[in-house]
Write a protein that holds these residues in place. Structure first.
Motif, PDB file in Angstrom:
ATOM      1  N   TRP A 161     -10.196  54.782  30.942  1.00 24.23           N
ATOM      2  CA  TRP A 161     -10.191  53.374  30.577  1.00 24.23           C
ATOM      3  C   TRP A 161     -11.100  53.070  29.389  1.00 24.23           C
ATOM      4  N   LEU A 162     -11.703  54.084  28.805  1.00 25.30           N
ATOM      5  CA  LEU A 162     -12.594  53.881  27.663  1.00 25.30           C
ATOM      6  C   LEU A 162     -12.156  54.771  26.509  1.00 25.30           C
ATOM      7  N   LYS A 163     -12.174  54.225  25.311  1.00 22.87           N
ATOM      8  CA  LYS A 163     -11.816  54.978  24.108  1.00 22.87           C
ATOM      9  C   LYS A 163     -12.947  54.870  23.091  1.00 22.87           C
ATOM     10  N   ILE A 164     -13.127  55.955  22.340  1.00 19.33           N
ATOM     11  CA  ILE A 164     -14.146  56.005  21.291  1.00 19.33           C
ATOM     12  C   ILE A 164     -13.456  56.190  19.956  1.00 19.33           C
ATOM     13  N   ASP A 165     -13.874  55.441  18.946  1.00 20.22           N
ATOM     14  CA  ASP A 165     -13.289  55.565  17.618  1.00 20.22           C
ATOM     15  C   ASP A 165     -14.371  55.368  16.550  1.00 20.22           C
ATOM     16  N   PRO A 166     -14.623  56.374  15.714  1.00 20.82           N
ATOM     17  CA  PRO A 166     -13.989  57.692  15.704  1.00 20.82           C
ATOM     18  C   PRO A 166     -14.682  58.647  16.662  1.00 20.82           C
ATOM     19  N   VAL A 167     -13.949  59.663  17.103  1.00 18.46           N
ATOM     20  CA  VAL A 167     -14.516  60.678  17.988  1.00 18.46           C
ATOM     21  C   VAL A 167     -15.288  61.716  17.189  1.00 18.46           C
ATOM     22  N   VAL A 168     -14.925  61.876  15.932  1.00 18.01           N
ATOM     23  CA  VAL A 168     -15.578  62.875  15.081  1.00 18.01           C
ATOM     24  C   VAL A 168     -15.798  62.262  13.705  1.00 18.01           C
ATOM     25  N   GLY A 169     -16.848  62.692  13.012  1.00 20.74           N
ATOM     26  CA  GLY A 169     -17.126  62.135  11.699  1.00 20.74           C
ATOM     27  C   GLY A 169     -18.015  63.032  10.870  1.00 20.74           C
ATOM     28  N   SER A 229     -24.490  55.987   7.144  1.00 23.56           N
ATOM     29  CA  SER A 229     -24.325  55.622   8.543  1.00 23.56           C
ATOM     30  C   SER A 229     -22.889  55.174   8.765  1.00 23.56           C
ATOM     31  N   SER A 230     -22.450  55.247   9.997  1.00 20.86           N
ATOM     32  CA  SER A 230     -21.104  54.822  10.347  1.00 20.86           C
ATOM     33  C   SER A 230     -21.154  54.031  11.647  1.00 20.86           C
ATOM     34  N   THR A 231     -20.112  53.239  11.869  1.00 19.04           N
ATOM     35  CA  THR A 231     -20.032  52.422  13.073  1.00 19.04           C
ATOM     36  C   THR A 231     -19.015  53.027  14.028  1.00 19.04           C
ATOM     37  N   THR A 232     -19.422  53.210  15.248  1.00 16.61           N
ATOM     38  CA  THR A 232     -18.537  53.721  16.295  1.00 16.61           C
ATOM     39  C   THR A 232     -18.159  52.573  17.222  1.00 16.61           C
ATOM     40  N   THR A 233     -16.872  52.461  17.513  1.00 18.22           N
ATOM     41  CA  THR A 233     -16.364  51.395  18.368  1.00 18.22           C
ATOM     42  C   THR A 233     -15.992  51.955  19.734  1.00 18.22           C
ATOM     43  N   VAL A 234     -16.480  51.315  20.779  1.00 19.29           N
ATOM     44  CA  VAL A 234     -16.133  51.664  22.148  1.00 19.29           C
ATOM     45  C   VAL A 234     -15.235  50.556  22.693  1.00 19.29           C
ATOM     46  N   THR A 235     -14.031  50.923  23.116  1.00 25.36           N
ATOM     47  CA  THR A 235     -13.049  49.963  23.608  1.00 25.36           C
ATOM     48  C   THR A 235     -12.769  50.231  25.074  1.00 25.36           C
ATOM     49  N   VAL A 236     -12.826  49.167  25.867  1.00 24.60           N
ATOM     50  CA  VAL A 236     -12.594  49.264  27.307  1.00 24.60           C
ATOM     51  C   VAL A 236     -11.337  48.493  27.662  1.00 24.60           C
ATOM     52  N   PHE A 237     -10.435  49.137  28.406  1.00 26.15           N
ATOM     53  CA  PHE A 237      -9.234  48.462  28.902  1.00 26.15           C
ATOM     54  C   PHE A 237      -8.769  49.174  30.160  1.00 26.15           C
ATOM     55  N   VAL A 238      -8.770  48.455  31.273  1.00 22.32           N
ATOM     56  CA  VAL A 238      -8.381  49.016  32.563  1.00 22.32           C
ATOM     57  C   VAL A 238      -6.916  48.682  32.818  1.00 22.32           C
ATOM     58  N   ASP A 239      -6.065  49.704  32.833  1.00 25.34           N
ATOM     59  CA  ASP A 239      -4.653  49.502  33.123  1.00 25.34           C
ATOM     60  C   ASP A 239      -4.379  49.885  34.573  1.00 25.34           C
ATOM     61  N   ASN A 240      -3.095  49.949  34.942  1.00 27.23           N
ATOM     62  CA  ASN A 240      -2.739  50.245  36.330  1.00 27.23           C
ATOM     63  C   ASN A 240      -3.246  51.609  36.773  1.00 27.23           C
TER      64      ASN A 240
END
Length: 933
Positions: free
Chosen positions: A663-671, A678-689
């Protein structure tokens, strides 16, 4: 490393003059190129020859008049074409598989003597000392590594794999092969960064109309304009139904994590539009039409490869005629025929100069796997945007026209043919040993082939012959329903091509626009036709398809996908699709220079004695409250705090587990970061079925650790916390019936009412049904209101907390709220871990022939399913009996059918495990109608 200039010359094998410098370094010879009209700082190394045992050179008298490409006539004396006597220098280097050489014309004999003497001395030193030489440092100076990604497009099957999936397996404490990973990440980073730095900030639109038509051996006898000429409202005039239009309440929010779109490097809002040849041209006029024909020739001779172009000429003439008054703007660009298969490219005359390097390929796949009655033809071409004052980079477009094996049962053969044709369709590509120097005519150019997927965009416009895995009667009944297009999504669940794509057996990673048109095959050419015009002896199917695949840096937008029933000369209906390519305009020379500089800047990271260092903005990440199907995004920064470039990647705690929860995604996973960046990493949360079904039976506290690995450096640990909010969605029906109260009030996931207490329908389902029974008088309100996700979110929260639903205010339209309640009911039923009717009973359900038999079968339902079934079908029956003033008895029957169409697939959901064979959707609907109708 000391360098000594020996001499300079100009040399070329094309029409352009390219100045070169020739320089000698310690134990190596470098040949440098300076881009015309650029400064001396823009020198780039063409090739490097180590002075080792494999190195040799020779000086000879030119034996024929040689094209003089030296600096100027004043400086060199002789003029072009003048007979003269001069020396040539040939440098050779023997590799394991080939001998590379350059034949050059020096302009200074004294420097030539110095050069040859120095080469002899250095080679003698190498030979006498028998060095175990490592010339890997030469890669720092050559463009071969930094520019190899630009020489030809990467394989689309590789380039679309996420970068982190291309790296070596790694986990905490087991970093994998960091050196190889650095090389992979560096190449990808240089490729994208060079394009970004060379981008002009503008882009060019390329409008492409593609089409496929199985002509069944017919010569053109009808106007083809509906197929060839898109209008401003092409979708409506051709029976197009927007896929955005909701056709039932079963429109469940998809996972937005999977819908994130990556912006292409160098793209901007500015668009460089090509000038129109005619001011009356509409924006929908395509720049390029590529059309695929099948079964051009059904004669006996078609089993062999034929070469006649009579039918091709007739169809090309029909195409230009079908373009009407706009036909004068177009011209045939290329074509390729293999017996009955023909692919034709028609381009605007004003765009002809943009297309080049056209290649062809063909492969048979018919009888014995080689005959030309089945197979494919393909065209490969480059497209270069029009631009002033720069040399823009090109993209490669490939188009395939294929015809695969017929008949329902030949699906595995079709899957095999796809892979076989993908392997055998190759294009000859000529590569000179040195494209920028004068090469002796005795040296032959090397030839290689490029594959089908070595493209920036790949289109298949085909008669694939994939069928529908349903009984003929079911297919026709679903299509004959009013309106028949409402049942297209149901039919597509049984489409063989969709199944092959989902399973990865064929066309994996290809994209196909939503199908909303009727099946294009098989129409009757005589009186033996059903009410829809299909042949009574052949099951309708979507055999004619258009699919595409594109590289991340070439955004492709599809505007239409439709069939054209107006053209009736064949048993197929032609199909068309319109594409809009947004091609970023990149200065090719600036890109090469940038790539070379970046490569030199980043070279040797894996060999550096200095350790890489990164600094995190925070070592903790608090997600707060995590809800079902509510999107959460948080960011944190990563900074390179060291003195050398560093590569970082997120890794799993254990090799057997993923990097993070589902339910969690990281973007980007590699850099990759240069010092100070410096770079910004985004953590996205979404709970599906899928995720909720596991979280609902676990403790609510979310605690885990993200591991950030620095290649050849240390690991960093980021603590992630959150609190999951239980939901009634994605549970087992048995659990919902035993909850002591609203799911959000549970003290632990194991709270249950005593087993001895009678089993009732879950309170959440009852709440939804009661609201609808109370507030809905017109059953059309269940479907016709606009669906707002925010309203559905509030309704889900009421179900989880036990709060009352909002009620419509006096005078307020009830439709939107009723539609949201109905949609939530469908979503709740569809989210159940197990369907209401167990899959092992589906076949029995279809055997019921009367209402009494259907009710008797309820005795075999699980207890928790019986109460849900009775409550829900009683409500649906009640809705079907409602009679607004404008509704007739016939309309009531239609409403029962409509309700059954929406709820039957959810209540009798197919078994996802494959243990139980899916049953007829018509049979499911009829079983439900025993209770509803």
């Amino acid at each position: 490393m000391p360098e000594a200039e020996c001499f300079f010359w100009r040399t070329d094998t094309s029409t352009k003059l390219r100045p070169f410098n020739f320089m000698l370094t310690l134990r190596s010879v470098l040949i440098l190129k300076r881009t015309p009209d650029h400064s001396i700082e823009d020198l780039s190394v063409e090739v490097a020859y180590p002075i080792s045992g494999s190195f040799s050179f020779s000086v000879a008298q030119a034996r024929r008049p040689t094209l003089d490409l030296r600096a100027s006539v004043i400086e060199t004396g002789p003029t072009l074409g003048q007979s003269r006597s001069e020396l040539t220098l040939t440098i050779k280097y023997e590799l394991a598989t080939e001998t590379r050489s350059h034949t050059l014309i020096p302009r200074d004999t004294r420097k030539l003597q110095s050069f040859t003497a120095e080469c002899r001395r250095l080679k003698d030193i190498f030979t006498r000392n028998e060095f175990d030489a490592d010339f890997s440092w030469l890669s720092l100076y050559t463009q071969e590594n930094s520019l190899k990604s630009f020489s030809s497009p990467k394989d689309l099957r590789t380039v679309n794999i996420p970068l982190h999936a291309q790296l070596s397996p790694a986990s905490a404490g087991l970093p994998g092969d960091d050196a190889v990973d650095i090389s992979i990440v560096r190449e990808n980073w240089i490729y994208n960064k060079a394009i970004e730095e060379a981008s002009t900030g503008s882009s060019a639109r390329l409008l492409i109309r593609t089409g496929t038509f199985n002509v069944n051996g017919k010569m053109p006898s009808q106007d083809l304009s509906p197929w060839l000429r898109p209008t401003k409202r092409d979708s409506e005039s051709s029976g197009w139904i927007s896929p955005l239009k909701a056709i039932s309440p079963l429109d469940i929010l998809s996972n937005p994590i999977d819908q994130q779109v990556t912006n292409s490097l160098g793209a901007s809002s500015a668009t460089l539009a090509h000038a129109n040849l005619n001011n009356n041209a509409t924006v929908s006029d395509p720049d390029l039409l590529v059309l695929g024909f099948q079964e051009l020739d059904l004669s006996t001779e078609a089993l062999l490869y034929a070469s006649s172009t009579v039918k091709e000429d007739a169809w090309v003439e029909a195409i230009l005629a079908g373009l009407g008054e706009r036909g004068i703007l177009y011209e045939k660009l290329a074509s390729k025929q293999l017996v009955g298969m023909l692919i034709v490219a028609i381009a605007k005359k004003s765009r002809l100069s943009c297309f080049g390097d056209i290649k062809f390929s063909a492969a048979g796949a018919g009888i014995m796997g080689i005959m030309g009655n089945k197979g494919a033809t393909a065209i490969r071409m480059s497209y270069t945007p029009l631009a002033q004052e720069i040399s823009p980079s090109s993209i490669v477009l490939t188009f395939v026209n294929a015809h695969l094996a017929a008949f329902d049962e030949m699906v595995e053969r079709r899957n095999f043919d796809f892979h076989d044709l993908s392997r055998r369709l190759v294009f000859d590509q000529t590569d000179e040993l040195d494209s920028n120097s004068y090469v002796n005519t005795a040296l032959e150019t090397s030839r290689r082939t490029v594959g089908l997927f070595e493209s920036d965009v790949l289109f298949w416009m085909v008669d694939l012959n994939y069928r529908i895995d349903l009984a003929d009667g079911d297919v026709r009944e679903l299509l004959a329903s009013s309106p028949g297009t409402d049942n297209i999504p149901i039919l597509l669940k049984y489409d063989q091509l969709k199944t092959a794509i989902a399973s990865g057996k064929a066309f994996a990673e290809f994209s196909e626009h939503a199908i909303t048109h009727m099946p294009s095959y098989r129409y009757a050419s005589n009186t033996s036709a059903g009410s829809l015009g299909y042949d009574r002896k052949r099951k309708p199917a979507w055999t004619d398809r258009i699919l595409h695949m594109s590289a991340p840096g070439v955004p492709v937008t599809q505007h239409s996908y439709c069939s054209h029933p107006q053209i009736t000369m064949s048993d197929h209906r032609p199909v068309s699709a319109d594409f809009d390519l947004n091609v970023s305009i990149v200065d090719k020379q600036r890109r090469e220079i940038a790539a070379s500089k970046l490569y030199r800047e980043l070279w040797g990271v894996e060999h550096s004695s200095k350790p890489p260092k990164i600094k995190l903005q925070s070592m903790t990440l608090d997600l707060g409250k995590v809800y079902y199907k509510r999107l959460i995004r948080q960011t944190f920064s990563i900074q390179n705090d060291g003195q050398i470039p560093c590569v970082y990647r997120f890794v799993a705690a254990d090799a057997a587990h993923p990097i993070c929860p589902q339910w969690l995604k990281i973007d980007p996973v590699v850099g990759l970061l240069r010092p100070g960046e410096s770079s910004t990493t985004t953590v996205t949360v979404f709970v599906d079925n899928s995720s909720a079904s596991r979280l609902n039976i676990a403790l609510p506290r979310l605690d885990f650790t993200l591991i950030l690995h620095t290649a050849l450096g240390k690991d960093h640990f980021i603590s992630v916390t959150g609190e999951y909010q239980y939901t009634c969605f994605a549970n087992k029906l048995t659990r919902l019936t035993r909850l002591p109260g609203p799911v959000r009030t549970l003290k632990s996931p194991n709270d249950r009412v005593p087993v001895r207490q009678p089993v009732n329908a879950p309170r959440e389902i009852v709440m939804l049904i009661n609201w609808l029974m109370t507030h809905v008088t017109d059953p059309n309100d269940l479907f016709n209101g606009p669906l707002e996700e925010s309203t559905c979110m509030n309704i889900r929260e009421c179900l989880d907390t036990g709060h009352q639903f909002p009620s419509p205010q006096p005078g307020e339209e009830r439709g939107p709220l009723a539609t949201a309640i109905t949609s939530t009911l469908v979503q709740l039923l569809d989210s159940l871990v197990d369907p209401v009717v167990p899959p092992y009973l589906h076949a029995r359900c279809l055997q019921m022939t009367s209402r009494d038999e259907a009710f008797e079968l309820l005795d075999e339902f699980p207890p928790e399913s019986v109460n849900v079934w009775i409550s829900l079908t009683a409500f649906l029956h009640y809705m079907s009996l409602q009679k607004p003033p404008s509704q007739s008895s016939t309309d009531r029957v239609d409403m029962a059918e409509r309700l059954a169409t929406v709820f039957a697939p959810v209540l009798l959901r197919d078994d996802s495990t494959g243990l139980h064979t899916p049953v007829s959707p018509i049979g499911k609907r009829k079983f439900l109608l025993h209770f509803v109708g």
